[in-house]
Design an enzyme around this catalytic site. Sequence first.
Site, mmCIF file in Angstrom:
data_model
loop_
_atom_site.group_PDB
_atom_site.id
_atom_site.type_symbol
_atom_site.label_atom_id
_atom_site.label_comp_id
_atom_site.label_asym_id
_atom_site.label_seq_id
_atom_site.Cartn_x
_atom_site.Cartn_y
_atom_site.Cartn_z
ATOM 1 N N ASP A 8 0.812 -1.228 0.000
ATOM 2 C CA ASP A 8 0.000 0.000 0.000
ATOM 3 C C ASP A 8 0.847 1.281 0.000
ATOM 4 O OD1 ASP A 8 -1.393 -2.281 1.115
ATOM 5 O OD2 ASP A 8 -3.016 -0.951 1.709
ATOM 6 N N GLU A 39 -4.173 1.671 -3.281
ATOM 7 C CA GLU A 39 -5.458 2.097 -2.707
ATOM 8 C C GLU A 39 -5.359 3.336 -1.808
ATOM 9 O OE1 GLU A 39 -7.544 -0.085 0.198
ATOM 10 O OE2 GLU A 39 -5.912 0.081 1.627
ATOM 11 N N ASN A 40 -4.139 3.704 -1.388
ATOM 12 C CA ASN A 40 -3.977 4.894 -0.542
ATOM 13 C C ASN A 40 -3.072 5.944 -1.198
ATOM 14 O OD1 ASN A 40 -3.592 2.275 1.572
ATOM 15 N ND2 ASN A 40 -5.266 3.681 2.021
ATOM 16 N N HIS A 68 -10.336 0.855 -0.222
ATOM 17 C CA HIS A 68 -10.388 2.297 -0.521
ATOM 18 C C HIS A 68 -10.557 2.590 -2.019
ATOM 19 C CE1 HIS A 68 -9.679 3.797 3.508
ATOM 20 N NE2 HIS A 68 -8.759 2.863 3.667
ATOM 21 N N HIS A 152 -6.223 -8.509 -0.339
ATOM 22 C CA HIS A 152 -6.341 -7.318 0.498
ATOM 23 C C HIS A 152 -7.277 -7.640 1.667
ATOM 24 C CE1 HIS A 152 -5.630 -3.007 0.838
ATOM 25 N NE2 HIS A 152 -6.848 -2.931 1.325
ATOM 26 N N HIS A 177 -3.174 -4.376 3.069
ATOM 27 C CA HIS A 177 -4.251 -3.736 3.844
ATOM 28 C C HIS A 177 -3.900 -3.379 5.281
ATOM 29 C CE1 HIS A 177 -8.169 -2.501 5.336
ATOM 30 N NE2 HIS A 177 -8.112 -3.440 6.268
ATOM 31 N N HIS A 179 -1.086 -2.583 6.552
ATOM 32 C CA HIS A 179 -0.009 -1.594 6.558
ATOM 33 C C HIS A 179 1.131 -1.979 7.496
ATOM 34 C CE1 HIS A 179 -2.370 2.024 4.680
ATOM 35 N NE2 HIS A 179 -2.700 0.875 4.138
HETATM 36 FE FE LIG Z 1 -4.211 0.457 2.664
HETATM 37 FE FE LIG Z 2 -7.166 -1.403 2.715
#
Ligand SMILES: [Fe+2]
Ligand SMILES: [Fe+2]
Length: 262
Positions: A8, A39-40, A68, A152, A177, A179
Site C-alpha cells: 500500500d 489504494e492509498n 479504498h 487485500h 491492507h 499496513h
Molecule cells: Fe491500505
Molecule cells: Fe485497505
Amino acid sequence: MKILFIGDIVGRAGREAVKKRVSVWVKERQIDTVIANGENAAGGSGITAATAEDLFRSGVHVITLGDHTWDQRELPQYIEKEARMVRPANYPEGVPGRGWGVFEISGFCPPIGVLNLQGRTFMDPIDDPFRVASKLVPVLKEKTPVIFVDFHAEATSEKIAMGRFLDGKVSAVVGTHTHVQTADEQIFPGGTAFLCDVGFTGAHESVIGRRIEPVLKRFVTGLPQRFEVADEDVRFSAVLINVDDTTGKCTAIERIFEKMES
Ligand SMILES: [Fe+2]
Ligand SMILES: [Fe+2]
C-alpha cells in the site's frame, strides 16, 4: 520472471519513495514486472488519475486496489478505461473496472496474470473471495502459468487460509491492507510464494501512514478528527518474487523494508 510487488503506497511520501526506489531495484535485480497496491496513493484515500499516472511513470506496470478503491470520485470512470488497474474481483457484478488482468510486460517472459481479492473477516460484507478465486484462477491458468494474487484483507488467518487454498494453483499470494509488514515470507509445498502482509510504503513516524496526534485524539476522546497523511521516516515496503516461467512455481521470495534517506 522476477516480480517486485510494493505494499500500500500511502500519499505523496509513498509515491516519492516509489519514484526513487523502483528504477534502482529494477536495474540491480533485473526485475521484469512491477506491481503495486495503490489504494492509498491519493492523500491516503483511494487513487486518482494523476496519482495513478505518477506511479506508472515511476515504473509500476500494474496497480491493485482494496477497500479504498472508490474513495475518489473520478475513479469509477478512470478504472473503466485503464486496463493496468485492477480492483478486488469479489465486488458485486456490474461495478466498474476489472478484478483481474493478463499483462504482457516483458518479451522475455510469459504474460502475468494479476488477481486482486478482498477479505471478509473484520471488513465490510462482500462476496466470498475463496469462491471467486476458484472460479477465476482456472480462467487465468488457461492464459499463463504465472499468476500473482494480491489478497487485500485484515485477518492473518484469512490470508494464510487463502495462501493454502491457492497453493500449487498460483505463483504467489501476498497480503495487503494492514499496513504492517509481517516476517512470514515462505514458499508453500505446492510452490506458491506467500507473505501475510507486505506493509505500507510511506511515512512510518505515524499510525499506519497518518499523523500520530489526530489518531490518538480520536482513540482517546472518540471525537472526529482530520487524519492527515504523515511525512517523516519514509520506508519502502515490498516483496521480490522469482517465478519459474514454465511451471509458474515460485523459486525465491525476499521481503524488502527499506528506510529512505531523508
Ligand atoms: Fe491500505
Ligand atoms: Fe485497505
